[in-house]
Design a protein around this motif. Structure first.
Motif, PDB file in Angstrom:
ATOM      1  N   TRP A 100      36.073  48.201  38.102  1.00 54.00           N
ATOM      2  CA  TRP A 100      36.981  48.678  39.149  1.00 54.00           C
ATOM      3  C   TRP A 100      37.090  47.633  40.247  1.00 54.00           C
ATOM      4  CZ3 TRP A 100      35.665  50.109  44.308  1.00 54.00           C
ATOM      5  CH2 TRP A 100      34.318  49.905  44.625  1.00 54.00           C
ATOM      6  N   ARG A 101      38.152  47.803  41.037  1.00 52.48           N
ATOM      7  CA  ARG A 101      38.318  46.974  42.233  1.00 52.48           C
ATOM      8  C   ARG A 101      39.285  47.670  43.176  1.00 52.48           C
ATOM      9  NH1 ARG A 101      42.080  41.839  40.413  1.00 52.48           N
ATOM     10  NH2 ARG A 101      43.725  43.051  39.423  1.00 52.48           N
ATOM     11  N   ARG A 102      39.143  47.354  44.429  1.00 48.22           N
ATOM     12  CA  ARG A 102      40.089  47.802  45.455  1.00 48.22           C
ATOM     13  C   ARG A 102      41.255  46.815  45.429  1.00 48.22           C
ATOM     14  NH1 ARG A 102      38.845  50.995  49.912  1.00 48.22           N
ATOM     15  NH2 ARG A 102      36.653  50.678  49.469  1.00 48.22           N
ATOM     16  N   VAL A 103      42.484  47.328  45.490  1.00 45.62           N
ATOM     17  CA  VAL A 103      43.633  46.416  45.492  1.00 45.62           C
ATOM     18  C   VAL A 103      44.481  46.516  46.754  1.00 45.62           C
ATOM     19  CG1 VAL A 103      43.770  46.150  43.000  1.00 45.62           C
ATOM     20  CG2 VAL A 103      45.021  47.994  44.084  1.00 45.62           C
ATOM     21  N   HIS A 104      44.265  47.552  47.558  1.00 45.22           N
ATOM     22  CA  HIS A 104      44.977  47.662  48.822  1.00 45.22           C
ATOM     23  C   HIS A 104      44.109  48.458  49.786  1.00 45.22           C
ATOM     24  CE1 HIS A 104      48.428  47.759  51.519  1.00 45.22           C
ATOM     25  NE2 HIS A 104      48.099  48.997  51.778  1.00 45.22           N
ATOM     26  N   PRO A 105      43.959  48.050  50.995  1.00 45.09           N
ATOM     27  CA  PRO A 105      44.747  47.087  51.743  1.00 45.09           C
ATOM     28  C   PRO A 105      44.366  45.626  51.473  1.00 45.09           C
ATOM     29  CG  PRO A 105      43.175  48.141  53.211  1.00 45.09           C
ATOM     30  CD  PRO A 105      43.047  48.800  51.856  1.00 45.09           C
ATOM     31  N   VAL A 106      43.169  45.362  50.955  1.00 48.28           N
ATOM     32  CA  VAL A 106      42.773  43.995  50.634  1.00 48.28           C
ATOM     33  C   VAL A 106      42.309  43.969  49.181  1.00 48.28           C
ATOM     34  CG1 VAL A 106      41.134  42.140  51.160  1.00 48.28           C
ATOM     35  CG2 VAL A 106      42.041  43.544  53.012  1.00 48.28           C
ATOM     36  N   LYS A 107      42.825  43.025  48.423  1.00 49.92           N
ATOM     37  CA  LYS A 107      42.454  42.927  47.017  1.00 49.92           C
ATOM     38  C   LYS A 107      41.034  42.406  46.901  1.00 49.92           C
ATOM     39  CE  LYS A 107      44.624  41.794  42.695  1.00 49.92           C
ATOM     40  NZ  LYS A 107      45.818  41.185  42.116  1.00 49.92           N
ATOM     41  N   GLY A 108      40.214  43.141  46.166  1.00 48.08           N
ATOM     42  CA  GLY A 108      38.824  42.756  45.975  1.00 48.08           C
ATOM     43  C   GLY A 108      38.575  42.209  44.582  1.00 48.08           C
ATOM     44  N   GLU A 109      37.357  41.800  44.351  1.00 44.84           N
ATOM     45  CA  GLU A 109      36.940  41.296  43.046  1.00 44.84           C
ATOM     46  C   GLU A 109      36.619  42.471  42.123  1.00 44.84           C
ATOM     47  OE1 GLU A 109      36.784  38.026  42.156  1.00 44.84           O
ATOM     48  OE2 GLU A 109      37.712  37.638  44.101  1.00 44.84           O
ATOM     49  N   TRP A 110      36.790  42.265  40.824  1.00 44.86           N
ATOM     50  CA  TRP A 110      36.387  43.268  39.850  1.00 44.86           C
ATOM     51  C   TRP A 110      34.873  43.450  39.922  1.00 44.86           C
ATOM     52  CZ3 TRP A 110      39.360  46.512  37.318  1.00 44.86           C
ATOM     53  CH2 TRP A 110      40.691  46.191  37.069  1.00 44.86           C
ATOM     54  N   MET A 111      34.431  44.690  39.831  1.00 44.05           N
ATOM     55  CA  MET A 111      33.007  45.024  39.785  1.00 44.05           C
ATOM     56  C   MET A 111      32.787  45.942  38.593  1.00 44.05           C
ATOM     57  SD  MET A 111      32.209  45.691  43.791  1.00 44.05           S
ATOM     58  CE  MET A 111      33.807  46.344  44.234  1.00 44.05           C
ATOM     59  N   SER A 112      31.670  45.773  37.925  1.00 41.70           N
ATOM     60  CA  SER A 112      31.389  46.638  36.783  1.00 41.70           C
ATOM     61  C   SER A 112      30.909  48.001  37.270  1.00 41.70           C
ATOM     62  CB  SER A 112      30.333  46.007  35.874  1.00 41.70           C
ATOM     63  OG  SER A 112      29.058  46.079  36.467  1.00 41.70           O
ATOM     64  N   SER A 113      31.201  49.018  36.488  1.00 41.38           N
ATOM     65  CA  SER A 113      30.735  50.360  36.832  1.00 41.38           C
ATOM     66  C   SER A 113      29.217  50.451  36.740  1.00 41.38           C
ATOM     67  CB  SER A 113      31.373  51.398  35.904  1.00 41.38           C
ATOM     68  OG  SER A 113      32.752  51.430  36.130  1.00 41.38           O
ATOM     69  N   SER A 114      28.637  49.716  35.801  1.00 46.28           N
ATOM     70  CA  SER A 114      27.177  49.753  35.689  1.00 46.28           C
ATOM     71  C   SER A 114      26.519  49.183  36.933  1.00 46.28           C
ATOM     72  CB  SER A 114      26.700  49.025  34.433  1.00 46.28           C
ATOM     73  OG  SER A 114      27.131  47.687  34.444  1.00 46.28           O
ATOM     74  N   SER A 115      27.120  48.159  37.551  1.00 49.70           N
ATOM     75  CA  SER A 115      26.548  47.630  38.791  1.00 49.70           C
ATOM     76  C   SER A 115      26.712  48.626  39.933  1.00 49.70           C
ATOM     77  CB  SER A 115      27.166  46.280  39.163  1.00 49.70           C
ATOM     78  OG  SER A 115      28.523  46.412  39.506  1.00 49.70           O
ATOM     79  N   ALA A 116      27.789  49.414  39.910  1.00 50.75           N
ATOM     80  CA  ALA A 116      27.966  50.453  40.923  1.00 50.75           C
ATOM     81  C   ALA A 116      26.886  51.514  40.778  1.00 50.75           C
ATOM     82  CB  ALA A 116      29.349  51.098  40.807  1.00 50.75           C
ATOM     83  N   ARG A 117      26.591  51.915  39.531  1.00 53.92           N
ATOM     84  CA  ARG A 117      25.541  52.918  39.307  1.00 53.92           C
ATOM     85  C   ARG A 117      24.183  52.365  39.701  1.00 53.92           C
ATOM     86  NH1 ARG A 117      28.941  53.656  34.935  1.00 53.92           N
ATOM     87  NH2 ARG A 117      27.567  52.559  33.484  1.00 53.92           N
ATOM     88  N   PHE A 118      23.944  51.093  39.385  1.00 52.83           N
ATOM     89  CA  PHE A 118      22.679  50.471  39.755  1.00 52.83           C
ATOM     90  C   PHE A 118      22.532  50.403  41.272  1.00 52.83           C
ATOM     91  CE2 PHE A 118      20.021  46.788  40.752  1.00 52.83           C
ATOM     92  CZ  PHE A 118      18.867  47.141  40.067  1.00 52.83           C
ATOM     93  N   ALA A 119      23.592  49.997  41.956  1.00 55.03           N
ATOM     94  CA  ALA A 119      23.556  49.897  43.429  1.00 55.03           C
ATOM     95  C   ALA A 119      23.355  51.274  44.066  1.00 55.03           C
ATOM     96  CB  ALA A 119      24.834  49.262  43.948  1.00 55.03           C
ATOM     97  N   ALA A 120      23.825  52.326  43.386  1.00 55.08           N
ATOM     98  CA  ALA A 120      23.682  53.671  43.922  1.00 55.08           C
ATOM     99  C   ALA A 120      22.279  54.235  43.687  1.00 55.08           C
ATOM    100  CB  ALA A 120      24.720  54.602  43.288  1.00 55.08           C
TER     101      ALA A 120
END
Length: 127
Positions: A100-120
């Motif tokens: 996933w990535r944020r595309v608006h208001p500022v376009k971000g870098e792609w991040m893996s969902s597994s890294s999101a779960r790990f960070a959480a």
């Protein structure tokens, strides 16, 4: 207010008979199930545009990433403000988005969902 800010999933209204964040969370999961089911039944490939309010957007984003309701309202990383736009990518047959990535208001870098779960703080899934 204090319950909503500290543990939103524990908020009860209408004399304890309605849990708005739990309801919102389930609606987010149901939305993805319907969107993905419709796309699969018509063999459609490509993008799906979803426009929604912040609360349901955050619920949909978190559940798409495989995060639990415990993350709702806990991190600006997953906040879904008015006019925000996110891009999610699913591998065919997977329960959660692969990246996933944020595309608006500022376009971000792609991040893996597994890294999101790990960070959480874990690899648990909200589904």
């Amino acid at each position: 207010w204090n319950v909503f800010k500290s543990n939103p999933q524990d908020l009860l209204l209408s004399n304890g008979s309605f849990a708005p964040v739990l309801d919102l969370w389930q609606r987010g999961i149901n939305n993805w199930n319907a969107i993905r089911s419709d796309a699969a039944s018509t063999d459609q490939k490509g993008a799906v545009f979803v426009m929604c309010h912040g609360g349901i957007g955050q619920s949909m984003l978190l559940s798409a990433l495989g995060l639990t309701i415990d993350m709702y309202g806990k991190s600006r990383r997953y906040a879904f403000d008015n006019c925000d736009c996110f891009e999610l990518e699913w591998a065919e047959g997977e329960d959660t988005a692969s990246r996933w990535r944020r595309v608006h208001p500022v376009k971000g870098e792609w991040m893996s969902s597994s890294s999101a779960r790990f960070a959480a703080g874990g690899l648990s899934c909200g589904r």
